[in-house]
Design a protein around this motif. Structure first.
Motif, mmCIF file in Angstrom:
data_model
loop_
_atom_site.group_PDB
_atom_site.id
_atom_site.type_symbol
_atom_site.label_atom_id
_atom_site.label_comp_id
_atom_site.label_asym_id
_atom_site.label_seq_id
_atom_site.Cartn_x
_atom_site.Cartn_y
_atom_site.Cartn_z
ATOM 1 N N ILE A 138 -3.199 -23.004 13.660
ATOM 2 C CA ILE A 138 -1.975 -23.803 13.641
ATOM 3 C C ILE A 138 -2.295 -25.239 14.041
ATOM 4 O O ILE A 138 -2.823 -25.483 15.130
ATOM 5 C CB ILE A 138 -0.923 -23.214 14.616
ATOM 6 C CG1 ILE A 138 -0.666 -21.742 14.281
ATOM 7 C CG2 ILE A 138 0.363 -24.016 14.565
ATOM 8 C CD1 ILE A 138 0.312 -21.053 15.225
ATOM 9 N N THR A 150 -5.405 -14.181 12.346
ATOM 10 C CA THR A 150 -5.767 -12.769 12.315
ATOM 11 C C THR A 150 -4.632 -11.879 12.810
ATOM 12 O O THR A 150 -4.805 -10.683 12.976
ATOM 13 C CB THR A 150 -6.989 -12.488 13.218
ATOM 14 O OG1 THR A 150 -6.607 -12.759 14.566
ATOM 15 C CG2 THR A 150 -8.173 -13.360 12.836
ATOM 16 N N GLY A 151 -3.487 -12.466 13.095
ATOM 17 C CA GLY A 151 -2.360 -11.667 13.571
ATOM 18 C C GLY A 151 -2.497 -11.211 15.008
ATOM 19 O O GLY A 151 -1.901 -10.218 15.406
ATOM 20 N N CYS A 152 -3.258 -11.954 15.829
ATOM 21 C CA CYS A 152 -3.567 -11.468 17.182
ATOM 22 C C CYS A 152 -2.382 -11.513 18.136
ATOM 23 O O CYS A 152 -2.414 -10.907 19.193
ATOM 24 C CB CYS A 152 -4.719 -12.270 17.770
ATOM 25 S SG CYS A 152 -4.213 -13.901 18.354
ATOM 26 N N GLY A 153 -1.335 -12.261 17.800
ATOM 27 C CA GLY A 153 -0.132 -12.241 18.626
ATOM 28 C C GLY A 153 -0.159 -13.149 19.839
ATOM 29 O O GLY A 153 0.826 -13.236 20.577
ATOM 30 N N PRO A 184 2.359 -16.098 10.063
ATOM 31 C CA PRO A 184 3.194 -16.501 11.200
ATOM 32 C C PRO A 184 4.424 -17.241 10.661
ATOM 33 O O PRO A 184 4.290 -18.186 9.891
ATOM 34 C CB PRO A 184 2.297 -17.465 11.993
ATOM 35 C CG PRO A 184 0.900 -17.260 11.452
ATOM 36 C CD PRO A 184 1.082 -16.827 10.031
ATOM 37 N N PRO A 229 -6.435 -18.611 19.237
ATOM 38 C CA PRO A 229 -7.889 -18.533 19.321
ATOM 39 C C PRO A 229 -8.553 -18.936 18.000
ATOM 40 O O PRO A 229 -9.681 -19.390 17.993
ATOM 41 C CB PRO A 229 -8.161 -17.056 19.604
ATOM 42 C CG PRO A 229 -6.880 -16.494 20.097
ATOM 43 C CD PRO A 229 -5.793 -17.312 19.473
#
Ligand code: SF4
Ligand code: SF4
Lengths: 229, 715
Positions: A186, A14-17, A65, A182
């Motif tokens: 990966i 989700t690109g949460c970083g 990512p 989360p």
């Protein structure tokens, strides 16, 4: 034989970083500050690319990512005049900091732009330095660095297995990004072990490599997302 | 307190200890890697039911809070003028006796208390203190939409807290304004849930539809995004209900329950669609999709709750769950589960003072004047709208005592600062502020030796209470915060999971070793249903005339700094924002069409003016922004807060006025209009490329190439 590899499910990410910060924490990656960040010198071994498709209001976003693809046929390796970067028997594209003389040829030749040069030595004003990971060297100014697939964690997992007189099992070793995610986007493991989760997932019809037509033979596999899959 | 190296641990040996994340009120379970007494790394506790091994970016950065070079390590007393930032250290004995003198000399009605999140044991202690003194009850600083959401949840579902949405098991999630994946309730839990909804059940992929004016991180991750006209979210929900009802897509029970909440007939589809700025066919398609899904849930809140009609929007959204009979169904909506240990500290149902009332007291407009303000781990000056006039009101308060680890904007104005230790240095006992469907109490010992003399806020409050007369101190019989938690657990032992056939001290020891008391499993508490009639439909009102202030400002909490707490961590400052990829600064996102109309290029410095204030901030041209809307992340724009945050970026709350959400006392933070003027060119620190550079010199090429596979693997 082992070949370490990674599968990234873009339908989960989700690109949460979180993985980006986990990577900084694990690998003693310096922060360069606003001025140098503006000069394009921020060092994120792992970045989240954001891609737009379409136009407002029918606009879609994809997050990807991107990290060192640990290529089987790595364009960065042959251009290093001092052999500071090479392929290990376990399929890692390794970087020997003490050999690196800072020509930056490797970064220029990397199609994924995942190599970062230490323009300055990192600064950790006290007591921030107490956080530094003792298993990872702090790089001096003038050398190149990039994602190592958390080689120290691989080492630690192998040592642990050896201490317990057993083989490394699938899932024993996780990179920092994989551990922290989360979304469980990966997955890390041995691509040569046909029983491993990464080997299974690599067979998915959703699987692809980044810039595959370049023939770099990456060890990172992406699973495409979206409703259509 | 932990010794630098624990007994039995070798020098250089690496050991993981369980702990609880304190970076937001959700209390994820974590484990911390300790080598030679230093904390090296935070990872999620894989056995924890809330976060299942994940942590968010903010959670990781707790290490840079602990080892931040700008922490307050000892008590401080102001020496210069208030707001000059000149302090000198003093001993705890002196600081505590000064507080005791103040507490005894100021009469209780002239006191005011501000705490951080509402539920929680520290909040319970603060309330108990004000109750025993006979002082006005404390106010708690939390994102204002939470209270609107709780109120909406009480009306529509009959529960007084934030509902739990069982996203992971859903086939269709319709989210109305709620930024599930942003910094809203628990981003770690809901990020995991959305991923599981999509890929956790082979052959079954759920869909997320996001109805939100601004493209949040959640909208960006939606399968379908409906950029609705801001303030019409409730009308959209009512239009969906209209379709479900008129086309007989729902059953009788749902219909009856829904009509208790909204007896009036829903608006016509055509009219509603026009107001929402969406095509009627699109709304109809969504209604059909959700009606056809086996497991479905409607989530509502966030910016939809930040408009003046936010209560209506949220009730109308949550109410759809009644119509679709999603209450207590797998993949539907549940009542949150909690042990609620705090009920022993202060009677539930004690009056809660709205922040707006306290602000009126601070401004000297109503209520008893404030002679002593005690702030516990909260930064109201940073987080509340400037239009509330707290900053100027503070100068009239004779005594301001703040419990804090940093010189944040509020602490900067203090007369006396009692330093707090940080999360990893303290004993923690935390129940999540927005619990999931399974009850959790995180408990953990400190994992490192403290850096300074700071204490746990609970211990400071206990000491304050115990310094008062017998009548008050008698209500605080515990020797420490940990002692208090142990006695609450003992009291409740019979109700806690896994407590049969085990003595209290072993139970407690096991809980510490695990990182808390929690089970796994599926949520099970069914909300009772509507408790009354929903608010009638209202139009959103906005602060500022459209002719003078043509843009609507939507402030948002980013994954970088959250509501401000993360701004002093270099990792988070340098973390590229997932959408704009900006580092180290604030920005205003603006659509390409608006940018070209007012002649703005990417990176330009703009002056934004609202009826309440001015702000200078750099532009990010973003093709996903709805024309007429501008978004600015919260979290930057601190006066101090240490070297990494000081003077960096700007705080959009400085533009927000004092409009309230109708039917509540909460700020309508998504209702401010602004005008924009270009000042000068500039350049932002960004990791990706800007909209203007798209397609240029593709040095970060990305694309998909077909991968030769033998097909037919899993998924
Ligand atoms: S932590 Fe996971 S979900 Fe978050 S950006 Fe990284 S890969 Fe994506
Ligand atoms: S969601 Fe909150 S509690 Fe969980 S890791 Fe992030 S900051 Fe910590």
């Amino acid at each position: 034989m082992t070949r370490w590899g990674m599968v990234i499910d873009t339908d989960r990410c989700t690109g949460c970083g979180a993985c980006v910060v986990a990577c900084h924490a694990e690998n003693n990656i310096q922060t360069v500050g606003e001025e140098e960040a503006r000069n394009g010198r921020a060092m994120h071994w792992l970045r989240i690319e954001r891609h737009y498709e379409g136009e407002f209001p029918d606009i879609q976003v994809r997050f990807l990512p991107v990290l060192c693809q640990q290529c089987g046929s790595a364009p960065c390796e042959p251009v290093c005049p001092v052999y500071a970067t090479y392929r290990t028997p376990e399929g890692l594209n390794a970087m020997v900091y003490s050999r690196c003389i800072g020509t930056r040829y490797c970064a220029n030749n990397c199609p994924y732009t995942v190599r970062f040069f230490n323009w300055h030595a990192g600064e950790w004003p006290k007591p921030l330095d107490r956080q530094l990971n003792p298993d990872v060297s702090v790089r001096p100014a003038g050398v190149m660095e990039k994602c190592t697939f958390c080689v120290q964690r691989i080492q630690e997992g192998q040592d642990r297995a050896k201490d317990e007189s057993r083989q490394v099992t699938d899932g024993d070793i996780k990179t920092a990004c994989s551990q922290s995610c989360p979304a469980r986007a990966i997955t890390f493991g041995d691509l040569e072990n046909s029983e491993s989760r990464v080997a299974q997932m690599a067979k998915s019809a959703r699987a692809s490599h980044l810039l595959e037509d370049l023939g770099t033979d990456p060890s990172v596999i992406y699973l495409q997302g979206g409703e259509e899959h | 307190m932990q010794p630098a190296v624990r007994p039995g641990v070798l020098a250089g040996e690496s050991v993981w200890y369980p702990s609880v994340c304190t970076q937001c009120p959700e209390g994820c379970g974590i484990q911390v890697r300790i080598v030679d007494g230093n904390a090296k790394k935070i990872e999620g506790n894989p056995t924890h039911s809330t976060n299942q091994g994940g942590v968010c970016a903010l959670g990781h950065s707790a290490l840079q809070e602990l080892y931040n070079p700008d922490r307050i390590l000892d008590p401080q007393k102001r020496i210069g003028n208030r707001g000059d930032g000149e302090f000198e250290a003093l001993s705890w004995e002196r600081a505590q006796s000064e507080v005791a003198v103040l507490m005894k000399s100021v009469s209780p009605e002239n006191m005011a208390f501000i705490g951080s999140e509402e539920p929680g044991l520290v909040g319970g202690l603060l309330r108990r203190l004000s109750d025993s003194l006979g002082a006005p009850s404390p106010v708690f600083l939390e994102p204002p939409e939470y209270r609107v959401e709780r109120r909406a949840s009480a009306l529509s579902l009959g529960i007084e807290s934030i509902p739990y949405f069982d996203v992971a098991r859903s086939d269709y999630v319709l989210s109305i304004g709620s930024p599930l994946l942003d910094r809203w309730h628990n981003p770690v839990h809901y990020t995991h849930a959305v991923a599981e909804m999509r890929r956790g059940r082979p052959g079954r992929r759920g869909k997320l539809t996001q109805v939100e004016a601004r493209m949040s991180l959640t909208s960006a991750n939606a399968d379908e995004w409906l950029p609705i006209v801001p303030g019409t979210e409730g009308i959209f929900a009512r239009a969906i209900a209209g379709i479900l009802l008129s086309q007989d897509l729902v059953k009788d029970l749902g219909r009856r329950q829904y009509e208790r909440l909204f007896p009036a007939p829903p608006p016509s589809l055509g009219g509603a669609a026009e107001e929402c700025g969406l095509l009627p066919e699109r709304i109809e398609k969504i209604a059909h999709e959700i009606a056809a899904a086996e497991h479905r849930v409607v989530v509502a809140g966030g910016s939809a709750a930040g408009h003046t009609n936010g209560l209506f929007n949220t009730v109308a959204g949550l109410g759809l769950n009644l119509l679709l009979e999603n209450l207590g169904e797998p993949g539907g909506v549940f009542a949150p589960a909690t042990f609620d240990l705090g009920r022993h500290l202060s009677p539930s149902g004690s009056v809660q003072t709205p922040m707006a009332d306290l602000a009126a007291r601070v401004r000297g407009e109503s209520g008893e004047p404030i002679e002593l303000l005690l702030v516990v781990e909260a930064d109201p000056l940073h987080e509340l709208p400037a239009g509330w006039g707290l900053a100027s009101g503070f100068s009239d308060i004779a005594n301001i005592v703040v419990l804090s680890s940093f010189f944040d904007d509020t602490t900067y104005q203090a007369d006396l600062v009692l330093p707090l230790n940080t999360g990893l240095e303290r004993f923690n006992a935390i129940e999540p502020a927005s619990p999931t469907g399974i009850p959790v109490l995180g408990i953990a010992e400190s994992v490192v030796e403290p850096l300074g003399s700071g204490q746990h806020p609970g211990d400071v409050l206990l000491a304050v209470a115990q310094s008062m007369g017998e009548d008050i101190s008698a209500a605080f019989p515990w020797s420490s915060f940990e002692g208090l938690v142990r006695s609450l657990i003992n009291e409740d032992l019979g109700n806690l999971p896994g407590s049969r056939n085990i003595d209290a001290s072993s139970y407690y020891r096991d809980a510490l070793a695990r990182g808390g008391i929690f089970e796994t499993g599926d949520p099970s508490l069914t909300p009772p249903g509507p408790s009354g009639e929903g608010p009638s439909r209202e139009q959103a009102r906005f602060d500022g005339e459209e002719a003078l202030f043509p843009f609507l400002l939507i402030p948002f909490a980013s994954i970088k700094a959250g509501h401000g707490r993360g701004a002093n961590r270099p990792w988070l400052q340098e973390l590229p924002d997932p959408m704009s990829t900006i580092m180290w600064s604030s920005w205003v996102e603006i659509s390409p069409s608006d940018a070209s109309e007012i002649g703005v290029a990417d990176g330009d410095w703009l002056r934004l003016q609202s009826p309440n204030g001015l702000l200078e901030v750099q532009a990010v041209i973003d093709p996903a922004v709805r024309p007429g809307l501008v978004g600015i992340p919260l979290g930057n724009g601190h006066q101090d807060y240490g070297r990494y945050a000081r003077g960096r970026g700007s705080n959009p709350m400085n533009l927000v006025g004092n409009l309230l959400v109708d039917g509540t006392n909460e700020p309508a933070w998504a209702s401010t209009r602004v005008r924009i003027e270009r000042i000068r060119p500039g350049e932002l620190a960004r990791f990706g490329k800007s909209y203007e550079q798209r397609g240029e010199g593709e040095n970060i090429p990305v694309g998909w190439a077909p991968h030769e596979t033998d097909q037919g693997g899993e998924q």
